[in-house]
Design an enzyme around this catalytic site. Sequence first.
Site, PDB file in Angstrom:
ATOM      1  N   TYR A 131      42.949  -8.927  84.762  1.00  0.00           N
ATOM      2  CA  TYR A 131      44.560  -9.171  84.974  1.00  0.00           C
ATOM      3  C   TYR A 131      45.060 -10.281  85.893  1.00  0.00           C
ATOM      4  O   TYR A 131      44.092 -10.698  87.015  1.00  0.00           O
ATOM      5  CB  TYR A 131      45.180  -7.873  85.782  1.00  0.00           C
ATOM      6  CG  TYR A 131      45.348  -6.476  84.898  1.00  0.00           C
ATOM      7  CD1 TYR A 131      46.136  -6.286  84.150  1.00  0.00           C
ATOM      8  CD2 TYR A 131      43.848  -5.792  84.762  1.00  0.00           C
ATOM      9  CE1 TYR A 131      46.042  -5.062  83.571  1.00  0.00           C
ATOM     10  CE2 TYR A 131      44.014  -4.651  84.243  1.00  0.00           C
ATOM     11  CZ  TYR A 131      44.870  -4.378  83.413  1.00  0.00           C
ATOM     12  OH  TYR A 131      44.724  -3.125  82.741  1.00  0.00           O
ATOM     13  N   HIS A 176      49.805  -6.785  81.327  1.00  0.00           N
ATOM     14  CA  HIS A 176      48.594  -6.491  80.759  1.00  0.00           C
ATOM     15  C   HIS A 176      47.488  -7.384  80.994  1.00  0.00           C
ATOM     16  O   HIS A 176      47.546  -8.548  81.174  1.00  0.00           O
ATOM     17  CB  HIS A 176      49.018  -6.332  78.940  1.00  0.00           C
ATOM     18  CG  HIS A 176      49.885  -5.268  78.760  1.00  0.00           C
ATOM     19  ND1 HIS A 176      49.523  -4.040  78.394  1.00  0.00           N
ATOM     20  CD2 HIS A 176      51.260  -5.696  78.510  1.00  0.00           C
ATOM     21  CE1 HIS A 176      50.735  -3.276  78.147  1.00  0.00           C
ATOM     22  NE2 HIS A 176      51.763  -4.631  77.993  1.00  0.00           N
ATOM     23  N   LYS A 222      44.288 -10.150  73.641  1.00  0.00           N
ATOM     24  CA  LYS A 222      43.534 -10.571  74.821  1.00  0.00           C
ATOM     25  C   LYS A 222      42.740 -11.541  74.327  1.00  0.00           C
ATOM     26  O   LYS A 222      42.317 -11.752  73.184  1.00  0.00           O
ATOM     27  CB  LYS A 222      42.970  -9.326  75.410  1.00  0.00           C
ATOM     28  CG  LYS A 222      43.789  -8.237  75.927  1.00  0.00           C
ATOM     29  CD  LYS A 222      43.080  -7.155  76.201  1.00  0.00           C
ATOM     30  CE  LYS A 222      43.900  -6.056  76.807  1.00  0.00           C
ATOM     31  NZ  LYS A 222      45.389  -6.145  76.896  1.00  0.00           N
TER      32      LYS A 222
END
Length: 183
Positions: free
Chosen positions: A120, A128, A159
């Site tokens: 993070y 997120h 991601k």
Amino acid sequence: MMPFTGQLIENRILIHDLHQSRSLFADGYYGKPLGISKPKNSEFDSPLVLDLIEGYYLNLNKKLDVFKHNGIAVESDEILKECKKQYVNFEVKFKVFKSLRDKGYVVTPGIKFGCDFAVYIHGPGIDHAPFLVKVLTNSEKITSMDIVLAGRLATTVKKQFILAIVNQGNDSVKFVGFDWWRA
């Protein structure tokens, strides 16, 4: 600043004192409050549970004193011994963990994403994790299929997939990020 105090319980470190729990969590999103899956801030009324890798990092940085249930101090080498039992290739993974934490990132276990770490920028509950990290040494091989599988998973959960490659000769860490796009 006085070090925080934690108790080694099997493969976790518990911070019993609520004030210390809140302070440590607020000071870098270390650990998780017991029974609270996604805390939004440090205003919780629960002890904090640290993964061993976090506890070892904090202990090495003189921010955490660790004790057994009988009050006997646990030294860094004892914590390291426990870490080696819990993590495959602990030393290599710790180099990556330390590198990311030293740069100010918040690092959590990535097991639910099929990788070593979720990383993070600000912290869980605030943002997120934008990065999923797989740790390798410079002598390990990774197949194109492994990269495709990791990339598909990473894009599915929105991601970026990152390889963290530890050079065992000089202990340096290089990060290689993969971006995916449609052709």
